[in-house]
Design an enzyme around this catalytic site. Structure first.
Site, PDB file in Angstrom:
ATOM      1  N   ASP A 101     -31.647 -20.500  -1.770  1.00 17.94           N
ATOM      2  CA  ASP A 101     -31.059 -21.371  -0.760  1.00 17.94           C
ATOM      3  C   ASP A 101     -31.918 -21.490   0.493  1.00 17.94           C
ATOM      4  OD1 ASP A 101     -28.915 -21.517  -2.465  1.00 17.94           O
ATOM      5  OD2 ASP A 101     -27.419 -20.851  -1.005  1.00 17.94           O
ATOM      6  N   HIS A 246     -32.586 -16.252  -1.214  1.00 18.90           N
ATOM      7  CA  HIS A 246     -33.005 -17.227  -0.209  1.00 18.90           C
ATOM      8  C   HIS A 246     -34.533 -17.294  -0.138  1.00 18.90           C
ATOM      9  CE1 HIS A 246     -28.903 -16.109   0.931  1.00 18.90           C
ATOM     10  NE2 HIS A 246     -28.818 -17.305   1.489  1.00 18.90           N
TER      11      HIS A 246
END
Length: 281
Positions: A101, A246
């Protein structure tokens, strides 16, 4: 949201967002469909709780990764409006999905792409439009290498605090950037902080996207240490698991190093690292 700005905001919002998001998605977990592998899959638990680290069992063979995206977009109907996000995947075999992400970030995303390329596997990248607009070359690279790019809004806001028009703008602008750089509009979206409500599901479906959450949160944004991230993935691995990591939003060198370690371990243990086919129901 660029560089380290997400970290402070995330710490302030994550607890409240989790409670609000959970209230909005209560019910049976949805699953997404993966390419078949070799053996029947079990449903993964909705949440991976604390576990003592266990050694991954080596496999005598390595499953081949999936490179396809499923049926052409023209063959797909508009998605239904869901009441909760998809949390895990179904299918055959020991299949897992890796997701990243907040990117793309030129400091970390290229290293993650390189590791995935070295092991010939595909992943999902939920990108923020504000990051993607300045790094379209990385989205093009993702397209060339068979990764799936999803919509993670423009500026990573807490969507449940926005008006419907603001939510649509966050999603639509990002889809436009993805279309320009990736070659097609995204068919998956993920709400920042995992905070969903009726408007996010309705607008996402209207824009042709399915909502995907996760099964296993590495909590890499807290900078817990590379070894801790590796342990969380290895201990939480299982058929149907969707892993959240992430590649932007802060200092992500631990995430980069962890992937280099746990990815070959998963593959050598017989896990099939795949990307989903979209199926409307």
């Amino acid at each position: 949201m660029k560089n380290d700005q997400l970290l402070t905001r995330r710490r302030a919002l994550i607890a409240g967002a989790t409670v609000l998001g959970a209230a909005g998605v209560a019910g049976t977990a949805r699953v997404l469909t993966a390419e078949p592998a070799e053996s029947p899959a079990r449903n993964a638990p909705a949440v991976a709780g604390p576990q003592a680290r266990r050694a991954l069992k080596p496999s005598a063979y390595r499953l081949q990764p999936v490179t396809g995206y499923g049926p052409p977009r023209s063959a797909l109907a508009r998605p239904v409006v869901r009441h909760e996000p998809i949390l895990s995947m179904s299918g055959r075999g020991r299949s897992m999905v890796l997701t990243f992400d907040d990117g793309p970030d030129p400091r970390y995303t290229p290293d993650i792409l390189r590791t995935l390329r070295e092991h010939d596997v595909r992943a999902m990248f939920f990108v923020c439009g504000g990051m993607a607009v300045d790094n379209k070359d990385l989205l093009s690279e993702m397209a060339d290498e068979g990764h799936i790019v999803g919509n993670h809004t423009w500026s990573h806001p807490l969507l449940i605090q926005l008006s419907r028009s603001e939510i649509r703008s966050e999603m639509e602008r990002t889809s436009d950037v993805i279309k320009d750089a990736y070659g097609e509009r995204p068919v998956w979206f993920r709400a920042p902080y995992g905070a969903w409500n009726r408007a996010t599901f309705q607008i996402g479906a209207d824009l042709g996207m399915e909502p995907l959450a996760w099964t296993l949160d590495t909590l890499d944004w807290t900078s817990p240490g590379t070894r801790t991230i590796i342990d969380r993935v290895e201990n939480g691995a299982g058929p149907g698991v969707v892993v959240l990591s992430h590649d932007a939003g802060g200092e992500r060198s631990e995430s980069v190093r962890a992937l280099r370690d746990y990815l070959p371990q998963l593959l050598d243990s017989g896990y099939h690292i795949t990307v989903p086919r979209r199926r409307y129901a």
